[in-house]
Design a protein around this motif. Structure first.
Motif, PDB file in Angstrom:
ATOM      1  N   UNK A  41       0.776  -1.299   0.111  1.00  0.00           N
ATOM      2  CA  UNK A  41       0.004  -0.168  -0.061  1.00  0.00           C
ATOM      3  C   UNK A  41       0.891   1.277   0.093  1.00  0.00           C
ATOM      4  N   UNK A  42       0.242   2.248  -0.470  1.00  0.00           N
ATOM      5  CA  UNK A  42       0.919   3.620  -0.589  1.00  0.00           C
ATOM      6  C   UNK A  42       0.395   4.394   0.893  1.00  0.00           C
ATOM      7  N   UNK A  43       0.935   5.428   0.912  1.00  0.00           N
ATOM      8  CA  UNK A  43       0.419   6.226   2.323  1.00  0.00           C
ATOM      9  C   UNK A  43      -1.252   6.097   2.278  1.00  0.00           C
ATOM     10  N   UNK A  44      -2.021   6.364   1.319  1.00  0.00           N
ATOM     11  CA  UNK A  44      -3.344   6.266   1.363  1.00  0.00           C
ATOM     12  C   UNK A  44      -3.872   5.215   0.110  1.00  0.00           C
ATOM     13  N   UNK A  45      -4.477   4.119   0.283  1.00  0.00           N
ATOM     14  CA  UNK A  45      -4.970   3.377  -0.551  1.00  0.00           C
ATOM     15  C   UNK A  45      -6.481   3.166  -0.581  1.00  0.00           C
ATOM     16  N   UNK A  46      -7.170   3.431  -1.654  1.00  0.00           N
ATOM     17  CA  UNK A  46      -8.811   3.261  -1.908  1.00  0.00           C
ATOM     18  C   UNK A  46      -8.882   1.832  -2.456  1.00  0.00           C
ATOM     19  N   UNK A  47      -9.574   1.056  -1.705  1.00  0.00           N
ATOM     20  CA  UNK A  47      -9.808  -0.190  -2.414  1.00  0.00           C
ATOM     21  C   UNK A  47     -11.267  -0.310  -2.602  1.00  0.00           C
ATOM     22  N   UNK A  48     -11.783  -0.672  -3.882  1.00  0.00           N
ATOM     23  CA  UNK A  48     -13.121  -0.916  -4.317  1.00  0.00           C
ATOM     24  C   UNK A  48     -13.089  -2.333  -4.920  1.00  0.00           C
ATOM     25  N   UNK A  49     -14.263  -3.129  -4.315  1.00  0.00           N
ATOM     26  CA  UNK A  49     -14.494  -4.436  -4.909  1.00  0.00           C
ATOM     27  C   UNK A  49     -15.538  -4.391  -6.207  1.00  0.00           C
ATOM     28  N   UNK A  50     -15.297  -5.406  -6.919  1.00  0.00           N
ATOM     29  CA  UNK A  50     -16.168  -5.328  -8.198  1.00  0.00           C
ATOM     30  C   UNK A  50     -16.479  -6.777  -8.175  1.00  0.00           C
ATOM     31  N   UNK A  51     -17.944  -6.897  -8.338  1.00  0.00           N
ATOM     32  CA  UNK A  51     -18.609  -8.190  -8.577  1.00  0.00           C
ATOM     33  C   UNK A  51     -19.326  -8.321  -9.827  1.00  0.00           C
ATOM     34  N   UNK A  52     -19.522  -9.210 -10.533  1.00  0.00           N
ATOM     35  CA  UNK A  52     -20.228  -9.310 -11.598  1.00  0.00           C
ATOM     36  C   UNK A  52     -19.348 -10.188 -12.795  1.00  0.00           C
ATOM     37  N   UNK A  53     -19.647  -9.841 -14.250  1.00  0.00           N
ATOM     38  CA  UNK A  53     -18.846 -10.647 -15.030  1.00  0.00           C
ATOM     39  C   UNK A  53     -17.525 -10.130 -15.324  1.00  0.00           C
ATOM     40  N   UNK A  54     -17.105  -9.258 -14.622  1.00  0.00           N
ATOM     41  CA  UNK A  54     -15.663  -8.700 -13.985  1.00  0.00           C
ATOM     42  C   UNK A  54     -15.704  -8.706 -12.687  1.00  0.00           C
ATOM     43  N   UNK A  55     -14.783  -9.211 -11.852  1.00  0.00           N
ATOM     44  CA  UNK A  55     -14.564  -9.218 -10.590  1.00  0.00           C
ATOM     45  C   UNK A  55     -13.160  -9.255 -10.056  1.00  0.00           C
ATOM     46  N   UNK A  56     -13.157  -8.659  -8.859  1.00  0.00           N
ATOM     47  CA  UNK A  56     -11.845  -8.459  -8.374  1.00  0.00           C
ATOM     48  C   UNK A  56     -11.847  -7.279  -7.516  1.00  0.00           C
ATOM     49  N   UNK A  57     -10.637  -6.565  -7.532  1.00  0.00           N
ATOM     50  CA  UNK A  57     -10.287  -5.329  -6.588  1.00  0.00           C
ATOM     51  C   UNK A  57      -9.903  -4.353  -7.718  1.00  0.00           C
ATOM     52  N   UNK A  58     -10.187  -2.935  -7.502  1.00  0.00           N
ATOM     53  CA  UNK A  58      -9.750  -1.903  -8.090  1.00  0.00           C
ATOM     54  C   UNK A  58      -8.912  -1.032  -6.987  1.00  0.00           C
ATOM     55  N   UNK A  59      -7.863  -0.719  -7.073  1.00  0.00           N
ATOM     56  CA  UNK A  59      -7.065   0.257  -5.935  1.00  0.00           C
ATOM     57  C   UNK A  59      -6.574   1.563  -6.341  1.00  0.00           C
ATOM     58  N   UNK A  60      -6.477   2.433  -5.558  1.00  0.00           N
ATOM     59  CA  UNK A  60      -5.962   3.807  -6.250  1.00  0.00           C
ATOM     60  C   UNK A  60      -5.008   4.211  -4.852  1.00  0.00           C
ATOM     61  N   UNK A  61      -3.708   4.286  -5.281  1.00  0.00           N
ATOM     62  CA  UNK A  61      -2.571   4.507  -4.237  1.00  0.00           C
ATOM     63  C   UNK A  61      -2.165   5.905  -4.659  1.00  0.00           C
ATOM     64  N   UNK A  62      -2.117   6.675  -3.242  1.00  0.00           N
ATOM     65  CA  UNK A  62      -1.374   8.031  -3.335  1.00  0.00           C
ATOM     66  C   UNK A  62      -0.855   8.325  -2.116  1.00  0.00           C
ATOM     67  N   UNK A  63      -0.028   9.518  -1.989  1.00  0.00           N
ATOM     68  CA  UNK A  63       0.355   9.901  -0.935  1.00  0.00           C
ATOM     69  C   UNK A  63      -0.484  10.791   0.006  1.00  0.00           C
ATOM     70  N   UNK A  64      -0.498  11.051   1.034  1.00  0.00           N
ATOM     71  CA  UNK A  64      -1.167  11.855   1.952  1.00  0.00           C
ATOM     72  C   UNK A  64      -1.193  13.297   1.428  1.00  0.00           C
ATOM     73  N   UNK A  65      -0.031  13.496   0.815  1.00  0.00           N
ATOM     74  CA  UNK A  65       0.089  15.193   0.249  1.00  0.00           C
ATOM     75  C   UNK A  65      -0.775  15.155  -0.939  1.00  0.00           C
ATOM     76  N   UNK A  66      -0.732  14.130  -1.780  1.00  0.00           N
ATOM     77  CA  UNK A  66      -1.527  14.076  -3.111  1.00  0.00           C
ATOM     78  C   UNK A  66      -2.856  14.185  -2.773  1.00  0.00           C
TER      79      UNK A  66
END
Length: 156
Positions: A41-66
């Motif tokens: 993980x980065x300093x801040x990582x947003x995790x979002x689960x996805x279910x359906x015909x496409x499934x898994x995770x999407x993550x967005x990483x950044x610094x706290x400053x960003x």
């Protein structure tokens, strides 16, 4: 399990569109690469689960400053420290990007739903996407760098 390359474009287009609309900043894409799990993980990582015909995770990483810079641009107020409001706003930003991308995935024949976002605060946490490899999309803005990790697989 291999992640499909066509899962990248909806996230790239959506991230660029949402970031430009919400923060007024231009977005430049770095070199997309494929990585094995786990990710750190980065300093801040947003995790979002996805279910359906496409499934898994999407993550967005950044610094706290960003994160603070993005939220400052979104609200028009100077956000000096990463607090609960900043965390909520960054989670919602990830939610909007993923929601828009899920509409694009559905149009491409991969109907899916997204889970509410979770946020990991603190650099160095190991996050496993199990057997799903991640397409890593580095994005550069004048407000800082954001790394989008798309760990989705097709289900039948």
């Amino acid at each position: 399990m291999q992640v499909k390359a066509e899962f990248v474009n909806p996230f790239l287009v959506s991230a660029s569109q949402v970031l430009q609309t919400e923060t007024g900043t231009e977005v430049t894409q770095g070199q997309v690469r494929l990585e094995e799990s786990p990710l750190e993980s980065d300093e801040v990582t947003v995790l979002i689960g996805v279910v359906g015909r496409a499934q898994g995770l999407v993550l967005y990483g950044m610094t706290e400053q960003t994160a603070c810079n993005l939220v400052s641009a979104m609200t028009g107020e100077t956000i000096a420290e990463f607090d609960a409001m900043c965390e909520s706003a960054v989670a919602e930003l990830g939610n909007v990007i993923t929601g828009l991308a899920s509409g694009e995935l559905e149009a491409a024949g991969y109907p899916c739903k997204i889970a509410p976002p979770s946020v990991v605060v603190g650099k160095g946490t190991s996050i496993s996407t199990l057997s799903i490899k991640r397409l890593v999309i580095p994005l550069e803005t004048s407000l800082g760098s954001i790394t989008v990790h798309v760990a989705l697989r097709e289900t039948y």
